[in-house]
Design an enzyme around this catalytic site. Structure first.
Site, short mmCIF file in Angstrom:
data_model
loop_
_atom_site.label_atom_id
_atom_site.label_comp_id
_atom_site.label_asym_id
_atom_site.label_seq_id
_atom_site.Cartn_x
_atom_site.Cartn_y
_atom_site.Cartn_z
CD GLU A 183 -3.28 0.54 2.02
OE1 GLU A 183 -3.95 -0.47 1.76
OE2 GLU A 183 -3.46 1.25 3.02
CD GLU A 243 -2.82 1.31 -4.29
OE1 GLU A 243 -2.82 0.72 -3.18
OE2 GLU A 243 -3.81 1.31 -5.05
#
Ligand code: FMN
Ligand code: SF4
Ligand code: SF4
Ligand code: SF4
Ligand code: SF4
Ligand code: SF4
Ligand code: SF4
Ligand code: SF4
Ligand code: SF4
Ligand code: FES
Ligand code: FES
Ligand code: FES
Lengths: 623, 561, 163
Positions: free
Chosen positions: B277, B280
């Site tokens: 994450e 990202e």
């Protein structure tokens, strides 16, 4: 025409008054809900047609030269039972049960031939009453709030002003400070007419004392008591008197917005109030800078959607806010945190309608009516088994006997008085022993009843009091919002027991449970609905316990109301054995041989009563 | 401020909101069904009634304490009425305690026993209504409902969902979704907060224990369990331990006794999520697209956003939640072995959360037809299984997790407390990794139970603005502020449950503020003592990324259409 | 019902009363006036438009007696069962009506959606008890026979012609 000062108002008053009093020959058609139901609007139209199109007016004028006939609609003068009512002025002639066909005669005979239409006079026991004010119904009343109800056209602000309307507002604005207005109401000891009897002036003073950017005035026109309609009568007949009361309250408490919450079943009240608000705005009596002062105030109408509990203050507020109308618990009172948590005055229709007289004529004048602790008057709607049902207004402290026998003409068909249910489903019953008790807030509370809304249902000897208590229990159970346990579950179980009792299936243990539940529901429910739901049961138990026991132990309803407890029997001595009844009985419950005495099989009989009527020898009776 | 007299004792009160709180403060456990300090006061159950010195009865939850007030919590009248009220409730209740899901933990049952209700004189439940078991997370049994409204209020006031409402009135009163639909047909997000507050068996967790037993007993199945962090600080409560007490070793031992083949830590997958994450996030920061990035690890929140803000679809991280990542990875890990040995790997996750049951059942949570997670068991269900076997949990010897997926960083562990994800992602972004003892200072804005927390961190030359929000109502408010331009953020962590997963819908109740705080404390304690500080230092995770996941990143991402 | 048309009608009603929760009851009254009941689609659309949960709107709609979630008949007959009317025997009127219309217990609207029969409490004409209200017009001192007569007129389509 927008009025921008009190001076404008006084001028308008002088002008309209002259018009109003000059009206000379008048035909006043009652346009209250009751009379409208009887066809009053058609009657009004017929008069209109006759006068305008058929030229009857010209005919009258030919004879009487300059005299004009004016035709108007009024609010309900209270004698609805005798409606549709038509009053003719001058002369105070009252025509009752008028039909469209009578209109022509009324004009022709009263105005052209100068004699009255006797067949339309009110008749009570061979006594004829041609004049409204000679009718006993009115003699014992003190119509202060309702004085002009039936006089003025509720759709005309001119009429209202002509009768001194809005002068109280002008007086308050000109001569009194908000505190002084509150003080005057406190001094008058005006107590809330919506049930609780809380002093309105105290409420107002409290709201005035809170600082807030917003305050509200709410008029409670929910009138949910099934069988009471005096608030409706005021809303329909004198909408401006409520509006004036609310504006004065707004001035006294520095509120900016008002709401009138009217129950959905009163479309005519809504219409008339809406129209009155519109007119008041046009005249500068609502909206910004009322009569040129700093006071700005406007009123909205909210229509209920069918929930009795919305008459309860916090539920009503929830409903205006757009929620389910469930009562709320709140740490602070409505005067501090009411609508949208702002200080709020919540009063009943009749409470507001009382304000103008108090301001105009003073607290002392007001206190000259009624009793020490409950001054003023109270409107009641009297229904049930009395001769004159309708709306009455009497001084507080008037006795039941005066109301029932003097004003309302006694019990129908000369039967015996049994009890009166006062205060609707939250009230209690009063019996013969209370006939001479003065009716006011405190003495009623003492005997376990209450003025409540002012609904009064008179019952004669042939009423089954247990069944009436069941009826009220059914009503409250149906109207419980379901929020709190004692009321939701408790009233349901109480109703179950009441149903068992009238069906002859209850035991004495059930009665015990019923009483226990009654106290639990009364003492632990959240709102007034639950707290008072058991009143009809408790008070009937107090005065008519033997009737309960008759139902339970003897399985008898002496009033012969409770279907399940009736027995149909054939009187052997009278039966000729014709067999007619046996042939008519839908349940094949009648057995016997022709020319012998017939007999009814109780097990099979469904108590339809068909046999009773069929017997030519009156040999069948209900016991 | 003032003094009141309760049962003839003088009691001082300060800022207590109502008489009930004062009574409780003095050590009397007055019964209630409809009072939760975090919800609005409803005043409907009337259990909390007391009598004042003038004989007036009132509900203490809805009365302000007043100086000089004199009240009694137990008088003949109060006692009788309270019993009658309980009797009334029970009379309209489906009283089959023996076969009721929550018997033994039911407030209604407990109070009935406490007040000695022995005979119900007022009647029976008149009509049995259908049970709604349409949802993956919860079961609604209206026949057990006492209409306290706690579920309605939590769903509306805390979660801002409003899936349930009171409908009809009087004795027809019901609790139901709009148009009497089932909860799976409406906007319910399965968070289970309604179940946490429900005092009866009217809302319970969907029971998946049977499937778990079956898997355990099937010799052809390799049963792999993952244990979510929040479970280890709450399960002990069901065995008389204190909230926040860490019982990981015992849970592992218990699962092995149940017959689970391999036991792992979901925190391991949390480490993976952190890495993926934050990757990202870094990409989005540099491209500037689809910011703010919303976290995706809470299925309650994801479902909420899907219903209410479908336009945010691309702002929500495409990473699978740790539970799903774990499942996907384990299934991949055993793929070959299974096909060779004719076995099937069954992924069972032990979760604090009812929404995780629904998440595992979502259509897209699979890879090539293989479900990521097969069975989700909540903390409470596990406790019942342990009890069923008769295991004396409190006395179990701690056992260690299996390897390789039993290794997790402290970061992965605190993932589940509100602010945990943020802390983990920020830790990863920062060049200079904070030491464990530095974290409390560095993340002081991030930890704690405030509704909406904001923080900003200097990452390279850029200020990264972060918001952390828990409770969906707060999330809703935050999104409204973002939409109206009042607020700007780059990264937003959303947890549906108040306080995060420590108070998930599958946790033991009650779950009030103190429980939440203690459970979160337990997690921070593990973090403090864990020897792997941050996710990227987790060697197994690093290996996985370099090896198995190298060209199989799709395993751990959601593929939205 | 066309979805877009329904949305336009609801939009207009919301416009008239204001898009805030305090208007919800008036808005529902508006919708009911338009459709003679509250259609589910309209309420769902309203929920979205006003950002109020559908369950809450449903809760309000089921609380107030006047709202109906099922289509009502073209003509609505309200029989008063307030205290005054009850005492003067309103129940037999209801029984007679149900019989006349073949309405079993629990049903209030005829299958052909011609007539809905409701029991209400007090229509404010208690002096003329028992009263019946047909499409807003109050009929006083009713009897089972008179009410049946009214129904026959409605069925024949001659109702309202001579009233
Ligand atoms: C169940 C219930 C129904 C009530 N209905 C009415 C009503 O229809 N009209 C009314 O004025 N007051 C009603 N009340 C009383 C109100 O709560 C409130 O006391 C009153 O409107 C205050 O006005 P007042 O002080 O002028 O009487 C009701 C109370 C309860 C508990
Ligand atoms: S007493 Fe009855 S009406 Fe009042 S809140 Fe309780 S349930 Fe509702
Ligand atoms: S109708 Fe009368 S007389 Fe004839 S059999 Fe019956 S009871 Fe006897
Ligand atoms: S009352 Fe009806 S059922 Fe009973 S005997 Fe007479 S006709 Fe038959
Ligand atoms: S909800 Fe509680 S009281 Fe009711 S059956 Fe279940 S355990 Fe028993
Ligand atoms: S103790 Fe009573 S209630 Fe409990 S299981 Fe035994 S019989 Fe049933
Ligand atoms: S699970 Fe959550 S969203 Fe669903 S009804 Fe319960 S509280 Fe509301
Ligand atoms: S479902 Fe549970 S929380 Fe909701 S009202 Fe019923 S008993 Fe209360
Ligand atoms: S916060 Fe945690 S427990 Fe609550 S719904 Fe989200 S993932 Fe589940
Ligand atoms: S309505 Fe006409 S007298 Fe009452
Ligand atoms: S806790 Fe006070 S009424 Fe329910
Ligand atoms: S009771 Fe029927 S009109 Fe009032």
């Amino acid at each position: 025409m927008r009025m921008t000062s009190s001076k404008d108002l006084y001028e308008a008053y002088e002008k309209f008054k002259v018009d109003f009093e000059r009206e000379g020959k008048k035909i006043i058609v009652c346009a209250g809900t009751g009379c409208v139901a009887g066809g009053a609007l058609d009657i009004y139209e017929e008069f209109q047609r006759l006068l305008e199109k058929d030229g009857l007016k010209d005919q009258v004028e030919l004879i009487k030269e300059t005299e004009e006939i004016s035709l108007k609609k009024s609010g309900c003068p209270g004698l609805c039972e005798a409606g549709p009512l038509v009053r003719v002025e001058p002369g105070d002639i009252l025509y009752t049960k008028v039909k469209v066909e009578d209109c022509k005669d009324i004009i022709q005979e009263t105005f052209v031939e100068d004699r009255a239409v006797d067949r339309l006079f009110l008749r009570i026991d061979d006594e004829v009453y041609p004049y409204q004010h000679s009718i006993p119904f009115y003699i014992n009343q003190s119509r202060l709030v309702l004085e002009d109800c039936g006089e003025v056209d509720p759709e005309s602000i001119q009429d209202y002003i002509a009768r001194g309307g809005y002068l109280a507002l002008a007086k308050a604005l000109e001569e009194m400070t908000p505190q002084e207005v509150c003080d005057e109401i406190v001094k008058a000891k005006l107590r809330g007419r919506g049930g609780g009897g809380f002093p309105a002036g105290v409420k107002w003073s409290q709201v005035l004392s809170y600082e807030s950017d917003m305050k509200y005035i709410i008029c409670n026109g929910d009138e949910g008591d099934p069988g009471a309609f005096m608030d409706m009568c005021i809303m329909e007949g004198l909408p401006h008197s409520i509006i004036e009361g609310m504006i004065i309250a707004a001035y006294a408490t520095k509120a900016k917005e008002g709401y009138i919450y009217v129950r959905a079943e009163y479309p005519m009240a809504v219409k008339r109030l809406a129209r009155a608000i519109q007119q008041a705005r046009q005249y500068g009596l609502l909206g910004p800078n009322i009569l040129g002062t700093d006071l700005s105030f406007d009123i909205h109408i909210n229509q209920g959607a069918g929930a009795f509990v919305c008459g309860e203050g916090s539920a009503l507020i929830a409903s205006i806010e757009g929620e389910r109308g469930m009562p709320r618990v709140k740490a602070k009172r409505t005067v501090e945190e009411g609508l949208w948590k702002k200080p709020t005055v919540l009063n009943n229709v009749e409470t507001f309608a009382n304000v103008r007289n108090i301001i105009l004529k003073g607290a002392n004048w007001f206190k000259s009516y009624g009793t020490e602790d409950s001054p003023g008057t109270k409107a009641f709607s009297v229904t049930g088994n009395v001769n004159n049902t309708g709306i009455i207004e009497v001084a507080m402290g008037t006795t039941l006997r005066e109301i029932i026998y003097d004003t309302c003409g006694g019990i129908m068909d000369g039967k015996k008085f049994k009890a009166v249910q006062i205060g609707g489903p939250s009230g209690g019953c009063l019996t013969e022993e209370h006939l001479d008790m003065p009716l006011d807030f405190d003495s009623l509370t003492e005997v376990g009843a209450m003025i409540g809304s002012g609904g009064m249902v008179v019952m004669d000897q042939d009423t089954c009091i247990v069944e009436v208590a069941r009826f009220f229990m059914n009503f409250t159970q149906n109207e419980s919002c379901g929020k709190c346990v004692p009321c939701r579950e408790g009233t349901k179980r109480m109703l179950e027991i009441m149903e068992k009792i009238v069906a002859g299936k209850a035991t004495m243990e059930d009665l015990e449970v019923l009483e226990e539940l009654a106290y639990t529901v009364t003492e632990t429910s959240l709102c007034g609905l639950g707290k008072t739901a058991a009143n009809p049961v408790l008070s009937t138990l107090k005065y008519f316990r033997d009737e309960y026991i008759q139902h339970i132990v003897d399985k008898k309803c002496h009033a012969k109301v409770c279907e399940a407890l009736k027995t149909i029997r054939i009187i052997p001595d009278l039966c000729k054995g014709c067999s007619k009844c046996a042939r008519i009985c839908p349940a094949d419950a009648i057995i016997g041989k022709v020319r012998e005495v017939y007999r009814i099989d109780e097990e099979k009989c469904i108590k339809c009563g068909a046999c009773i009527e069929s017997c030519a020898f009156a040999a069948i009776e209900e016991v | 401020m003032g003094t009141m007299t309760i049962d003839n004792k003088k009691v001082e009160f300060t800022d207590e909101k109502n008489v009930l709180e004062v009574i409780r403060k003095m050590g009397i456990d007055l019964p209630t069904f409809c009072y939760y300090s975090e919800l609005s006061i409803y005043g409907a159950c009337r259990m909390c009634i007391v009598e004042d010195d003038r004989g007036k009865i009132f509900a203490s939850c809805s009365q302000l304490p007043k100086d000089g007030m004199k009240i009694y919590t137990q008088t003949p009248k109060v006692r009788k009425y309270r019993k009658n009220i309980l009797e009334l409730l029970l009379s309209n209740h489906d009283r089959d305690c023996t076969s009721c899901n929550i018997t033994g933990r039911c407030d209604l049952q407990r109070l009935a026993r406490r007040f000695g209700i022995e005979n119900i004189r007022f009647g029976e439940l008149d009509e049995k209504l259908p049970i709604d078991d349409s949802s993956h997370g919860l079961v609604r049994n209206p026949n057990k409902c006492i209409y306290c409204g706690d579920c309605v209020r939590v769903c509306e006031e805390v979660q801002g969902v409003g899936a349930l409402s009171f409908t009809h009135r009087g004795s027809d009163l019901k609790i139901s979704p709009a148009f009497n639909k089932t909860i799976s047909e409406v906007n319910c997000v399965d968070c289970g907060q309604c179940r946490i507050v429900c005092p009866t068996g009217a809302i319970t967790v969907k029971d998946d224990r049977e499937a778990f037993w079956e898997a355990i007993w099937d010799p052809n199945k390799r049963v792999v369990a993952q244990i979510a962090p929040a479970v280890r600080v709450a399960l002990g409560e069901r065995f008389g331990m204190k909230a926040g007490e860490v019982t990981m070793g015992k849970i592992v031992a218990a699962l092995r006794m149940l017959g689970v083949d391999e036991v792992y830590d979901t925190a391991f997958a949390a480490d993976m999520t952190v890495i993926e994450e934050s990757q990202e996030f870094i990409e989005r920061l540099s491209s500037g697209e689809n910011l703010p990035l919303f976290t995706s690890c809470c299925p309650g929140w994801v479902k909420f956003a899907e219903y209410k803000y479908p336009e945010l679809k691309d702002n929500i991280s495409s990473c699978k939640s740790p539970q799903q990542m774990f499942g996907a990875v384990v299934k991949e890990y055993y793929k070959e072995k299974d096909s060779e040995g004719g076995k099937e790997t069954i992924m069972v996750s032990i979760m604090p959360c009812t929404a995780k049951k629904a998440e595992a059942a979502r259509e897209e949570m699979e890879v090539d037809g293989v479900r990521d997670v097969d069975i989700v068991i909540t903390t409470n269900e596990l406790a019942r299984m342990i009890k069923e076997l008769g295991i004396v949990f409190e006395e179990l010897e701690d056992e260690a997790l299996d390897m390789p997926f039993g290794l997790a960083s402290g970061t992965g562990i605190i993932f589940v407390a509100t602010g945990g994800v943020t802390e983990a992602v920020v830790t990863r972004l920062l060049k200079d990794k904070p030491r464990n003892d530095e974290k409390p200072v560095l993340f002081k804005d991030v930890r704690g139970l405030d509704n909406i927390k904001e923080a900003s961190f200097q990452v390279d030359d850029r200020e990264v603005r972060i918001a952390i929000v828990h409770g969906l109502k707060n999330a809703d408010n935050l999104i409204k502020m973002i939409k109206s331009g009042q607020k700007h953020y780059d990264f937003i962590e959303v947890m549906a449950c108040p306080g995060g997963c420590v108070s998930g819908g599958g946790q033991p109740s009650p779950t009030n503020v103190e429980h939440r705080r203690e459970r979160a404390k337990g997690l921070y304690k593990i973090d403090k003592t864990s020897f792997i500080k941050s996710s990227e230092r987790n060697p197994v995770v690093s290996n996985l990324f370099e090896d198995m996941l190298k060209d199989k990143k799709h395993l751990i991402h959601v593929h939205k259409n | 019902m066309q979805a877009s048309e329904m949305m336009a009608r609801v939009d207009a009603i919301v416009e008239e009363h204001g898009n805030q929760q305090s208007s919800i009851i008036s808005i529902l009254q508006g919708i009911q006036k338009e459709y003679r009941y509250l259609p589910e689609e309209a309420l769902n659309y309203l929920a979205e438009k006003m950002d109020i949960s559908a369950s809450k709107i449903y809760g309000i709609a089921t609380f107030y007696e006047n709202f109906s979630l099922e289509p009502k008949g073209k003509h609505i007959i309200k029989i008063c069962d307030g205290t005054a009317c009850h005492i003067r025997k309103s129940q037999p009127i209801l029984d007679a009506l149900r019989k006349e219309l073949n309405l079993p217990e629990g049903r209030i609207t005829t299958d052909d959606l011609l007539i809905t029969v409701e029991m209400v409490s007090c229509l404010g004409a208690c002096s003329l008890a028992p009263v019946v209200n047909v499409d807003g017009v109050v009929y006083a001192k009713m009897t089972p026979n008179k009410t049946q007569e009214l129904v026959r007129k409605i069925k024949e389509g001659t109702f309202g012609e001579d009233d």
